[in-house]
Design a protein around this motif. Structure first.
Motif, short mmCIF file in Angstrom:
data_model
loop_
_atom_site.label_atom_id
_atom_site.label_comp_id
_atom_site.label_asym_id
_atom_site.label_seq_id
_atom_site.Cartn_x
_atom_site.Cartn_y
_atom_site.Cartn_z
N LYS A 37 0.85 -1.19 0.00
CA LYS A 37 0.00 0.00 0.00
C LYS A 37 0.89 1.24 0.00
O LYS A 37 1.86 1.31 0.75
CB LYS A 37 -0.85 -0.03 1.26
CG LYS A 37 -1.70 1.18 1.40
CD LYS A 37 -3.04 0.81 1.95
CE LYS A 37 -4.09 1.72 1.41
NZ LYS A 37 -5.38 1.10 1.35
N CYS A 94 -2.78 -0.09 6.61
CA CYS A 94 -1.36 -0.01 6.29
C CYS A 94 -0.62 -1.02 7.16
O CYS A 94 -1.05 -1.33 8.26
CB CYS A 94 -0.83 1.40 6.58
SG CYS A 94 -1.53 2.64 5.49
N THR A 98 4.02 -0.79 3.93
CA THR A 98 3.47 0.46 3.38
C THR A 98 4.59 1.47 3.11
O THR A 98 5.57 1.54 3.85
CB THR A 98 2.45 1.05 4.37
OG1 THR A 98 1.37 0.14 4.48
CG2 THR A 98 1.92 2.41 3.91
#
Ligand SMILES: NC(=O)c1ccc[n+]([C@@H]2O[C@H](COP(=O)([O-])OP(=O)(O)OC[C@H]3O[C@@H](n4cnc5c(N)ncnc54)[C@H](O)[C@@H]3O)[C@@H](O)[C@H]2O)c1
Ligand SMILES: [Zn+2]
Length: 356
Positions: A37, A94, A98
């Protein structure tokens, strides 16, 4: 494209500078996209100007991306905002993989960098600076942090980004006063390390419409990167980057953050430090005159009257004062600097009178 390396062993990274670079970020980050992400941390206005286009670009190239905004101004660099960002990141699912993209000026870069340093004990982040000050200063070197009621930047970490992407074209939308503030920091690099860069920069101030931003940003980054590569944690050499900042920070604190821009305060601080260098017999009288005149080519806001004695406590409390010793940065010539531990209160007071 100009590429400048910051050499810090396994924390090394590069700064890439090119007009229009923002449009090719998805390609430049391709190797780092492992399906994790990505989070853009920015401000509303900056999302509208650049962030949503950047998200579209990254989405189209298969990045899994979200964004979080912070308010404008120093309030974004607070414990409250820090907590809010972390909570939002948890909500957005997250994790340790991330990666953060800090899209903004020094405020966004400082808080986003600090979040990156501490979220799940540290995740990757990239700086995409959008102010001139952030392009030449705050996005490089890994200083991150937030403010507490006792003072600015008192909580933070040195945590290096994985890369810095600088697109000088982004400056087209930056208010002129913000550009002027950043130019003060550019002059600082010339003053401490490169006389011809200092005088060329100052000549170009005559007409800001033709100012060579790409080259001046790259040269500034080169100077900062070299210093940071040799002294990551401000043991000695990195102190030279504080040229103009001792009195500059005191002016900022006295007039109130947000009243006097950082780079403008530094420009006045440099004139005072130049004056002290002359008084100490380091800078020749005519060199000081040239130095002062060069800085005053900047359209600086005028300073309201102040009592220099009332600024001394700010100088004593400054982070640059270590164990009661003020490591004041002086010029030996235009283009070379050193620290001096014998600057008296009287000299500081007279130096501040010089800029009234
Ligand atoms: N980490 C470091 O090494 C370091 C060094 C110097 C300063 N700083 C920190 O940086 C902060 C100041 O940063 P700054 O001067 O970049 O201010 P800033 O981040 O507050 O930006 C100034 C204003 O310009 C707006 N803006 C930014 N980019 C724009 C663009 N391209 N177009 C239009 N508007 C734009 C912002 O939204 C903001 O309102 C301070 O908190 C200071 O402590 C950190
Ligand atoms: Zn500065």
């Amino acid at each position: 494209m100009k590429i400048i390396d910051v050499n810090l062993l396994n924390r090394s990274y590069s700064i890439q500078v090119e007009d229009g670079l923002l449009a090719s970020i998805s390609g430049l980050l391709k190797q780092s996209n492992i399906g994790q992400k990505w989070i853009i941390i920015s401000q509303h206005r900056l999302m509208e100007l650049f962030g949503f286009d950047l998200m579209d670009q990254l989405n189209q190239q298969g990045y899994y991306i979200d964004y979080i905004t912070v308010p404008t101004g120093e309030t974004a660099k607070s414990m409250i905002e820090f907590n809010r960002i972390i909570s939002q990141m948890i909500e957005l699912k997250c994790d340790r993989s991330t990666t953060i993209l800090a899209l903004g000026g020094g405020v966004v870069g400082d808080v986003a960098g600090f979040v990156a340093s501490s979220f799940m004990r540290g995740i990757d982040y990239y700086q995409i600076p959008t102010t001139l000050l952030a392009m030449v200063d705050s996005s490089i070197g890994g200083k991150t942090g937030i403010n507490i009621s006792e003072g600015k930047n008192l909580v933070g970490a040195i945590y290096q980004p994985k890369g810095v992407f600088i697109d000088p074209r982004i400056l087209d939308s930056l208010p002129r006063e913000e550009v002027v503030s950043g130019l003060g920091e550019i002059l600082k690099y010339g003053a401490i390390k490169d006389e011809s860069f200092f005088s060329a920069t100052s000549q170009h101030l005559e007409n800001l419409d033709t100012f060579p931003f790409e080259n001046a940003i790259a040269r500034s980054c080169e100077i900062k990167a070299k210093i940071v590569s040799q002294d990551e944690c401000e043991g000695g050499l990195r102190r030279l980057l504080n040229f103009g900042h001792t009195i500059g920070h005191a002016l900022e604190a006295h007039f109130g953050y947000g009243q006097l821009r950082h780079g403008d305060a530094v420009s006045y601080g440099m004139i005072s430090a130049g004056w002290i260098s002359k008084e100490l017999g380091l800078l020749k009288r005519n060199e000081y005159k040239t130095f002062k005149q060069s800085i005053l080519r900047l359209p600086l806001p005028s300073l309201n009257k102040f009592d220099p004695v009332s600024l001394l406590p700010f100088i004593k409390n400054d982070k640059k004062t270590v164990s009661g010793i003020l490591h004041f940065v002086t010029l030996t010539n235009i283009g070379s600097a050193s620290t001096n531990d014998n600057v008296t209160d009287n000299l500081l007071i007279s130096a501040m009178k010089e800029i009234q």
